[in-house]
Design a protein around this motif. Sequence first.
Motif, short mmCIF file in Angstrom:
data_model
loop_
_atom_site.label_atom_id
_atom_site.label_comp_id
_atom_site.label_asym_id
_atom_site.label_seq_id
_atom_site.Cartn_x
_atom_site.Cartn_y
_atom_site.Cartn_z
N VAL A 84 -5.22 -3.20 -0.33
CA VAL A 84 -4.67 -2.00 0.31
C VAL A 84 -4.58 -0.85 -0.68
O VAL A 84 -4.99 0.28 -0.38
CB VAL A 84 -3.29 -2.30 0.94
CG1 VAL A 84 -2.59 -1.00 1.33
CG2 VAL A 84 -3.45 -3.18 2.16
N LEU A 85 -4.01 -1.11 -1.86
CA LEU A 85 -3.88 -0.05 -2.86
C LEU A 85 -5.25 0.49 -3.27
O LEU A 85 -5.42 1.70 -3.46
CB LEU A 85 -3.15 -0.58 -4.09
CG LEU A 85 -1.65 -0.88 -3.92
CD1 LEU A 85 -1.09 -1.44 -5.22
CD2 LEU A 85 -0.88 0.36 -3.49
N ALA A 86 -6.21 -0.40 -3.41
CA ALA A 86 -7.56 0.03 -3.78
C ALA A 86 -8.19 0.88 -2.68
O ALA A 86 -8.85 1.89 -2.96
CB ALA A 86 -8.43 -1.20 -4.07
N ALA A 87 -7.97 0.49 -1.43
CA ALA A 87 -8.53 1.24 -0.30
C ALA A 87 -7.92 2.63 -0.20
O ALA A 87 -8.58 3.59 0.17
CB ALA A 87 -8.31 0.47 1.00
N LEU A 88 -6.64 2.74 -0.55
CA LEU A 88 -5.93 4.02 -0.45
C LEU A 88 -6.16 4.92 -1.66
O LEU A 88 -5.76 6.10 -1.63
CB LEU A 88 -4.43 3.77 -0.28
CG LEU A 88 -3.98 3.02 0.98
CD1 LEU A 88 -2.47 2.79 0.93
CD2 LEU A 88 -4.36 3.80 2.24
N ARG A 89 -6.77 4.41 -2.70
CA ARG A 89 -6.90 5.16 -3.94
C ARG A 89 -7.57 6.53 -3.77
O ARG A 89 -7.15 7.51 -4.40
CB ARG A 89 -7.64 4.32 -4.98
CG ARG A 89 -7.69 4.96 -6.37
CD ARG A 89 -6.28 5.19 -6.92
NE ARG A 89 -6.31 5.77 -8.25
CZ ARG A 89 -6.30 5.04 -9.37
NH1 ARG A 89 -6.27 3.71 -9.30
NH2 ARG A 89 -6.31 5.63 -10.54
N PRO A 90 -8.64 6.65 -2.96
CA PRO A 90 -9.24 7.98 -2.78
C PRO A 90 -8.23 9.01 -2.26
O PRO A 90 -8.29 10.18 -2.65
CB PRO A 90 -10.36 7.73 -1.76
CG PRO A 90 -10.72 6.29 -1.95
CD PRO A 90 -9.42 5.60 -2.24
N LEU A 91 -7.33 8.58 -1.40
CA LEU A 91 -6.28 9.49 -0.90
C LEU A 91 -5.33 9.84 -2.04
O LEU A 91 -4.82 10.96 -2.12
CB LEU A 91 -5.51 8.85 0.25
CG LEU A 91 -6.30 8.53 1.52
CD1 LEU A 91 -5.40 7.81 2.53
CD2 LEU A 91 -6.86 9.80 2.15
N GLY A 92 -5.09 8.86 -2.92
CA GLY A 92 -4.18 9.07 -4.04
C GLY A 92 -4.68 10.12 -5.01
O GLY A 92 -3.89 10.80 -5.68
N GLU A 93 -5.99 10.28 -5.10
CA GLU A 93 -6.55 11.31 -5.97
C GLU A 93 -6.20 12.71 -5.46
O GLU A 93 -6.09 13.66 -6.23
CB GLU A 93 -8.07 11.15 -6.06
CG GLU A 93 -8.51 9.87 -6.76
CD GLU A 93 -8.00 9.78 -8.19
OE1 GLU A 93 -8.00 10.82 -8.87
OE2 GLU A 93 -7.61 8.68 -8.62
#
Length: 298
Positions: A84-93
């Motif tokens: 989940v964290l990996a999938a959301l990472r682009p949003l985190g940028e």
Amino acid sequence: IRERLGVLSPLADADIIEIVKKTVEGLSARWRREDVASTEFLYALGLTALAAGAEVDEKTADLLLRTATTAVQKVAYTAAVLPVLAALRPLGEKAPHRYVVALAAASELPPRHREAARYIYNALQQLKDRLREMSHIWPLVEAVDAYSNLLRKHSAHIKDHWEAVEDMCSLYGEVKKRVAAAPDGDSLAQHLLETAARASVVAVALENDVLGPYVQVRCGLSDIVKEAEAVRETLNDVMAHPEKLKTVENNEDLAEWVRTRSIKGDARKAFENLRTWFTGEIALYKLHHALNERGDLD
């Protein structure tokens, strides 16, 4: 999943993204009004994870991560944390202030997965400077909390404990600096945010006799028991005088932090939960140090 379905790629139709946004907004609004089943949180988490692969602006990333973080906190499915964290990472940028909340929420989970703990730590290392550049204090408080959780619950998976302490204390120092510079009208709200951050750093010193002295030095703490009691006194005072929370509920920084702790934005509940947890930390510390070498109470 995105590849198999062929949806929400970087070239996805804007109409699809708009549908996801409206769905997520509707779910978030309903969560603030009523309790919902965990399956609905899983649904929201799936939507945001899929949308994370699309080209979205910062405002949309903020909305999606706000919803995803709430879902992470409610579902608490340990095995899914890393994907989940990996999938959301682009949003985190695009919205690091929201992604750090997801990292803090994930760091609360039981210490079972080494790779997830290392992922959270590495992500914090990469985001910490960007968080410093932001005008708000609350993301820094969340970052301090995430480091604290890693040091207390996942220390076996962190290679350099000393560096983690230094980073945590550096962020805590930034919180203190900004609180000291806050306008008089915001002083109570900022003091409460600083108290939340201080509770996190003091908890590390209370739980770990090896790291404790280093935390005291790097975070500028005095006697650890006195520091802990000062935090508890502040929390007891604000719970005994809830009208104080009413006077600062319009402070944007404090309101955002409260919403990371309560879907409905209930400041009283957020600080009551913080007080309950921290009181338990003090009790465990005193019990541990009251035992003699034979394991008996002195």
